[in-house]
Design a protein around this motif. Sequence first.
Motif, short mmCIF file in Angstrom:
data_model
loop_
_atom_site.label_atom_id
_atom_site.label_comp_id
_atom_site.label_asym_id
_atom_site.label_seq_id
_atom_site.Cartn_x
_atom_site.Cartn_y
_atom_site.Cartn_z
N ASN A 201 0.64 -1.25 0.23
CA ASN A 201 0.13 0.02 -0.05
C ASN A 201 0.66 1.07 0.37
O ASN A 201 0.64 2.32 -0.89
CB ASN A 201 -0.60 0.16 0.73
CG ASN A 201 -2.46 -0.68 0.99
OD1 ASN A 201 -3.42 -0.46 0.32
ND2 ASN A 201 -1.84 -1.93 1.07
N THR A 219 -4.77 4.45 2.79
CA THR A 219 -3.42 4.22 2.79
C THR A 219 -2.72 4.15 3.87
O THR A 219 -2.67 2.61 5.33
CB THR A 219 -2.80 5.04 2.04
OG1 THR A 219 -3.27 4.42 0.86
CG2 THR A 219 -0.87 3.97 2.15
N GLU A 265 -7.58 -4.43 2.49
CA GLU A 265 -6.30 -4.49 2.72
C GLU A 265 -5.63 -5.25 1.27
O GLU A 265 -4.67 -4.92 1.61
CB GLU A 265 -6.43 -4.98 4.11
CG GLU A 265 -6.39 -4.38 5.13
CD GLU A 265 -6.32 -5.35 6.56
OE1 GLU A 265 -6.02 -6.37 6.62
OE2 GLU A 265 -6.59 -4.62 7.60
N ALA A 268 -4.21 -3.45 -2.83
CA ALA A 268 -3.50 -3.13 -3.70
C ALA A 268 -2.39 -4.36 -4.19
O ALA A 268 -1.73 -4.50 -5.42
CB ALA A 268 -1.95 -2.00 -2.67
#
Length: 401
Positions: A201, A219, A265, A268
Motif C-alpha cells: 500500500n 492508505t 487490505e 493493492a
Amino acid sequence: MTASSLPRRARAAMRLPGWLGSIRTRIALVYSTILFGIAALVVGIIYLGLAHSLDDQPITRKVGDGVVVTADGRAFRFPIEQVDSYLYIEREANARALATLRQYSFGTLLILFASSVAIGWIVAGRVLKPIDDITAVAEEIQATDLSRRINLDRPDDELKHLADTFDDMLARIDQAFESQRQFIHEASHELRNPLAVIRTNLDVTLSDPDATAEDLRRTAEVVKRSTERMARLVDDLLVYARQGSLSLAHERLDLAEVVATSASEFDALAAEREVRLASAAPDGLWVDGDRLALQQALANLLANALAVSPPGSTVRVTAGREGPWVWMAVSDEGPGIAPEDHERVFQRFWRGDPRAGREEGHSGLGLTIVRQVAEAHGGQVRLASEPGRGAAFALWLPAAG
C-alpha cells in the motif's frame, strides 16, 4: 575453617589421584574389602578354633603310670619310658599341623585378596555399565539432534529407572526445541502478511504522483489496521509459545465487516499481481468471536490464494449463513489441491508440490493457524478443490444467538 572455604587450588590438592578418584575404583575397593574381610574372618576363625582345640584338648592324655586315654575314651597301656615320648611326638605333630595350617591360611588369604580385587573390579564394571551407556549417549547428543535414546535393556531396577527418566527428559527437551522452531516459523510467517500489506500500500501510494488526500488517508487506515493486527499477532504468538493456544477475545461482530476490511487490505497486493479481488457479504452475519483473530485467518487464506492465482484470474471473498452456522470463504482459480492432500494441507509445515504451483519457500503454517482459529471459535474449516480447477476454503462458525 571448612573445606568449602579453602582456595580452589587447596581443595584440588586435597582430592584423590585420578586413578583412585574414579567411581569404578572406589566401588572395586569397597567390594574387594568386603569380600577379603569376610574370607579373612572365616579363615581366622577356623585357624584359631583348631589351635585352641589342639592346645586345650589333645588327642590323648596321661592318666597314670603307663596308661594313655584317647579322646574317644579308649585306654592303652605303654611302658612308662615310652609314654612321655608318645606324648612328645603328639605335641610336635600338633605344632607342625598348626604351622602347616598357618602357611595354607596365609596363602589362601593372598589368593582371596587377588580374587576379591578381580571380582570387585568386574562387579564394579557391570554395575557402572548402564551409567557408561547413559554418559555415551549424553556425549553424542547435540542441540540439533535430540532423537537419541538410551533404551536400557535390563531388569526393572534403580538404574533402569534412571535411564528411563533420562529418556523422558530428552523427549521433553526435544519437544521444547521443536516448539521453539515452530514458534520461530509461525512468528515469521504471521508477521509477513501485514508487512506485505503495509509495504504494498505504501509503494502504490508513494509511486502515484496524483495521490489525493483521500488516498493517503485510506492508505494510512490500512497501515494502522495492519499494525494493530501485527501487535495482536505478537501478543498471541507469545501467549501461544507459553501456553500452546491462542488467546481470544469475545465480542459480537458482523462477518460482513471482517470480509470488507480484509478485502480492502489486499486490494493493492491483488492489483500488483494482476489478480481481480472480488468480495461479497450480506450484513447481519453475527458471531461471538475475536475480530483480529478472524481477520488473521482470512488474511492467511487471501495471501495463499493470491500467491497461487495466475495473472488475470479472480479471487473471491464471500460470506453467508446456513441454518445455525455462518461462513466466510476464499476461492481462487489456481492449480488446486489433489484429494489425497486435503487433510495434509492443514498440517504444520506442509508446503505442497512446487510443481503444482505452490510456493516452495512457503512456511506451511498459514492454514494450520486458520484451522486453529476456526476450532478456537467452536467451528471448523472446510476445503473444496480439484487439481486444475482452483480451491475454496470456508470457515464455518456458530451464529450468535
